[in-house]
Design a protein around this motif. Structure first.
Motif, PDB file in Angstrom:
ATOM      1  N   ASP A 162       0.531  17.377  14.004  1.00  0.00           N
ATOM      2  CA  ASP A 162      -0.636  18.117  13.505  1.00  0.00           C
ATOM      3  C   ASP A 162      -1.035  17.682  12.098  1.00  0.00           C
ATOM      4  N   LYS A 163      -0.180  16.911  11.430  1.00  0.00           N
ATOM      5  CA  LYS A 163      -0.459  16.486  10.061  1.00  0.00           C
ATOM      6  C   LYS A 163      -1.343  15.242  10.035  1.00  0.00           C
ATOM      7  N   ARG A 164      -1.928  15.000   8.863  1.00  0.00           N
ATOM      8  CA  ARG A 164      -2.884  13.898   8.693  1.00  0.00           C
ATOM      9  C   ARG A 164      -2.340  12.548   9.132  1.00  0.00           C
ATOM     10  N   LEU A 165      -1.104  12.205   8.740  1.00  0.00           N
ATOM     11  CA  LEU A 165      -0.563  10.876   9.039  1.00  0.00           C
ATOM     12  C   LEU A 165      -0.520  10.572  10.526  1.00  0.00           C
ATOM     13  N   SER A 174       0.050   4.089   9.684  1.00  0.00           N
ATOM     14  CA  SER A 174       0.650   3.393   8.546  1.00  0.00           C
ATOM     15  C   SER A 174      -0.290   2.371   7.914  1.00  0.00           C
ATOM     16  N   LEU A 175      -1.121   1.721   8.711  1.00  0.00           N
ATOM     17  CA  LEU A 175      -1.927   0.604   8.197  1.00  0.00           C
ATOM     18  C   LEU A 175      -2.881   1.020   7.083  1.00  0.00           C
ATOM     19  N   LEU A 176      -3.754   1.982   7.362  1.00  0.00           N
ATOM     20  CA  LEU A 176      -4.756   2.371   6.364  1.00  0.00           C
ATOM     21  C   LEU A 176      -4.150   3.155   5.213  1.00  0.00           C
ATOM     22  N   ASP A 177      -3.080   3.889   5.493  1.00  0.00           N
ATOM     23  CA  ASP A 177      -2.500   4.740   4.465  1.00  0.00           C
ATOM     24  C   ASP A 177      -1.639   3.954   3.483  1.00  0.00           C
ATOM     25  N   ILE A 178      -0.732   3.117   3.991  1.00  0.00           N
ATOM     26  CA  ILE A 178       0.181   2.387   3.106  1.00  0.00           C
ATOM     27  C   ILE A 178       0.190   0.875   3.346  1.00  0.00           C
ATOM     28  N   GLY A 179      -0.185   0.444   4.554  1.00  0.00           N
ATOM     29  CA  GLY A 179      -0.258  -1.002   4.827  1.00  0.00           C
ATOM     30  C   GLY A 179      -1.302  -1.692   3.975  1.00  0.00           C
ATOM     31  N   SER A 228       5.303   0.996   7.549  1.00  0.00           N
ATOM     32  CA  SER A 228       5.979   1.864   8.505  1.00  0.00           C
ATOM     33  C   SER A 228       6.015   3.298   7.990  1.00  0.00           C
ATOM     34  N   ILE A 229       5.818   4.246   8.905  1.00  0.00           N
ATOM     35  CA  ILE A 229       5.999   5.653   8.546  1.00  0.00           C
ATOM     36  C   ILE A 229       7.179   6.248   9.324  1.00  0.00           C
ATOM     37  N   VAL A 230       8.031   5.357   9.879  1.00  0.00           N
ATOM     38  CA  VAL A 230       9.208   5.827  10.616  1.00  0.00           C
ATOM     39  C   VAL A 230      10.523   5.322  10.026  1.00  0.00           C
ATOM     40  N   LYS A 231      10.466   4.430   9.051  1.00  0.00           N
ATOM     41  CA  LYS A 231      11.701   3.932   8.447  1.00  0.00           C
ATOM     42  C   LYS A 231      11.484   3.544   6.991  1.00  0.00           C
TER      43      LYS A 231
END
Length: 322
Positions: A162-165, A174-179, A228-231
């Motif tokens: 339910d969260k933005r990420l 992950s790409l647009l946020d931190i990639g 990555s948003i999983v590791k």
């Protein structure tokens, strides 16, 4: 010196970081904050000592005293809200990514030019002392030409669909946020690649949880990039030159140190930063406004277009559509 009256549109986590950095900018006043939630606006205004608060973006933009707006909402709203600000003749510093695709960015830039109003993408890394130091080393070729570049950004985000990420409707993934940071590192050091190879893993909500990229340049140089948003990853940038290896230490996109390794020596250069680093981009924006500029001399429109074009190409390769 003229006081620049800032407004913040959207009052989430990144807005708090910017408001904190703004306290260290000479001639800056947090004049107004706006949220669709009045209680959130009241809480934020009290915490960061804002002069005014609004529960409507439009109401804030109608305030004639307001000079410039920092847009801190999710990616998918950047385009529409930037146009709204420009319609009200307010200068804009809009969080990265500038928008969801190149078409939106082109429209935002065209609108800024038409209205003759300042607009800049808030790629704060561009203005950090350690990053500028490394860019100077690249330009001077002090250690020769670049042979290879590696940059990554990864952290284990709580799995909350339910969260933005994890929300595709909000431009999650992950790409647009931190990639965007590893891509910006490669773009700043090497320019536009001749070829891009990209692959990704996806969540059940359709966003990319991991993205791995290789940018191949005409001279054979490769940039290995990942998000990555999983590791947890090193979140460092390593540039191999002909005569040295330069490492922008973790977390390379924010204020950090730089390690310089040559066959003869190794040293770590520290950069004294008293604030959280968001002050540097805000200070630059104020300088541009006081000089009457409508485009940044550092984070130019051309640079933002180049960046969104790379993001679009990666999204096309991995099949990520918004």
């Amino acid at each position: 010196m003229k006081t620049i009256k800032w407004g913040i549109l959207g009052l989430g986590k990144i807005a708090g970081k910017f408001a904190t950095g703004l306290k260290d900018v000479e001639g800056a006043e947090l004049y107004a904050v706006a949220s669709r939630s009045k209680s959130k606006a009241e809480t934020f205004a009290k915490e960061y000592n804002a002069t005014k608060l609004f529960s409507s973006y439009e109401a804030m933009l109608k305030d004639e005293a307001l000079d410039v707006v920092y847009i801190a909402t999710p990616h998918v709203f950047h385009h529409q809200q930037t146009l709204l600000c420009l319609d009200h003749k307010k200068a804009v510093l809009c969080e990265k990514p500038f928008a969801i695709n190149k078409e939106q960015v082109e429209e935002m830039i065209a609108k800024a030019k038409k209205e003759n109003v300042f607009l800049m993408e808030a790629m704060w890394t561009q203005f950090l002392p350690h990053f500028e130091f490394v860019l100077d080393l690249i330009e001077s070729e002090k250690y020769g030409k670049i042979k290879n570049l590696k940059a990554d950004f990864g952290f284990p985000a709580p799995v909350d669909l339910d969260k933005r990420l994890y929300n595709k409707d909000l431009g999650g993934g992950s790409l647009l946020d931190i990639g965007i940071y590893p891509i910006f590192m490669a773009m700043s050091a090497l320019g536009t690649p001749e070829k891009i190879q990209a692959s990704a893993k996806f969540s059940e909500t359709g966003i990319d949880t991991e993205c791995n990229m290789i940018f191949v340049y005409k001279n054979g140089v490769e940039a290995e990039l990942g998000s990555s948003i999983v590791k947890q990853t090193p979140t460092a940038a390593i540039i191999q030159f002909e005569k040295a290896t330069i490492t922008l230490n973790t977390r390379f996109h924010e204020p950090t140190s730089v390690k310089i390794q040559t066959p003869e020596s190794e040293e770590t250069k520290e950069f004294k930063v008293d604030s959280n680093g968001y002050n540097f981009e805000a200070d630059h924006v104020q300088k541009m406004l006081l000089e009457g500029k409508t485009e940044s001399t550092e984070m130019t429109f051309a640079k933002s277009l180049q960046l969104i074009e790379l993001l679009d190409k990666v999204r096309d390769q991995i099949g990520l559509e918004y």
